[in-house]
Write a protein that holds these residues in place. Structure first.
Motif, mmCIF file in Angstrom:
data_model
loop_
_atom_site.group_PDB
_atom_site.id
_atom_site.type_symbol
_atom_site.label_atom_id
_atom_site.label_comp_id
_atom_site.label_asym_id
_atom_site.label_seq_id
_atom_site.Cartn_x
_atom_site.Cartn_y
_atom_site.Cartn_z
ATOM 1 N N GLN A 3 8.000 4.718 -86.852
ATOM 2 C CA GLN A 3 6.453 4.223 -85.943
ATOM 3 C C GLN A 3 6.386 6.503 -85.528
ATOM 4 O O GLN A 3 6.996 6.807 -83.957
ATOM 5 C CB GLN A 3 6.253 4.076 -84.944
ATOM 6 N N LEU A 4 5.839 7.081 -86.425
ATOM 7 C CA LEU A 4 5.813 8.417 -86.183
ATOM 8 C C LEU A 4 3.634 8.642 -85.611
ATOM 9 O O LEU A 4 3.420 8.085 -86.820
ATOM 10 C CB LEU A 4 5.608 9.319 -87.403
ATOM 11 N N VAL A 5 3.801 9.178 -84.543
ATOM 12 C CA VAL A 5 2.318 9.209 -84.133
ATOM 13 C C VAL A 5 2.268 10.416 -83.152
ATOM 14 O O VAL A 5 2.749 11.380 -83.132
ATOM 15 C CB VAL A 5 2.373 9.005 -82.720
ATOM 16 N N GLU A 6 1.100 11.317 -84.514
ATOM 17 C CA GLU A 6 1.182 12.770 -84.323
ATOM 18 C C GLU A 6 0.068 12.781 -83.282
ATOM 19 O O GLU A 6 -1.158 11.916 -83.111
ATOM 20 C CB GLU A 6 0.293 13.496 -85.307
ATOM 21 N N CYS A 22 4.661 15.493 -82.750
ATOM 22 C CA CYS A 22 4.749 13.989 -83.302
ATOM 23 C C CYS A 22 5.679 13.653 -82.686
ATOM 24 O O CYS A 22 7.140 13.740 -82.689
ATOM 25 C CB CYS A 22 5.146 14.348 -84.947
ATOM 26 N N GLY A 120 2.972 9.926 -90.287
ATOM 27 C CA GLY A 120 2.858 9.230 -89.548
ATOM 28 C C GLY A 120 1.293 9.240 -90.210
ATOM 29 O O GLY A 120 0.942 9.651 -91.279
#
Length: 129
Positions: A3-6, A22, A120
């Protein structure tokens, strides 16, 4: 699964600076190339910057070279994009992505969307004139 969250996108005046971050979770991305792409309103997604798994090599689109700096922290499992001297044409949704590749071929394909398997949701950067 990764999981990528910016984060870090916001409204800024032309000439200003922003740092996007990120954060990866699910598994470590220490052995993965990472990149930032962006998509301006009404346009397709385009490559902005990439960094190799060790951080030794960085790559930039001509449009951002000299103004943007990509970096990574393999302890924190994060990748950042420092953006300086922002222009209205930098307005876009910025996406973080990770590549499964750990081969020398990454140096030939780092700017291709299909090199990356996890993305993301994006963070909005708006640069006012």
């Amino acid at each position: 699964q990764v999981q990528l969250v910016e984060s870090g996108g916001e409204l800024v005046q032309a000439g200003g600076s922003l740092t996007l971050s990120c954060a990866a979770s699910g598994r470590t991305v220490t052995n993965n190339g990472m990149a930032w792409f962006r998509q301006a309103p009404g346009k397709g997604r385009e490559f902005a910057a990439a960094i190799s798994w060790s951080g030794a090599w960085t790559f930039y689109a001509d449009s951002v070279k000299g103004r943007f700096t990509i970096s990574r922290d393999n302890v924190k499992n994060t990748v950042n994009l420092q953006m300086n001297s922002l222009k209205p044409e930098d307005t876009a949704v910025y996406y973080c992505a990770t590549s499964p590749s750990h081969s020398a071929n990454y140096y030939n394909t780092y700017n291709e969307e299909n090199e990356y398997d996890y993305w993301g949701q994006g963070t909005q950067v708006t640069v006012s004139s």
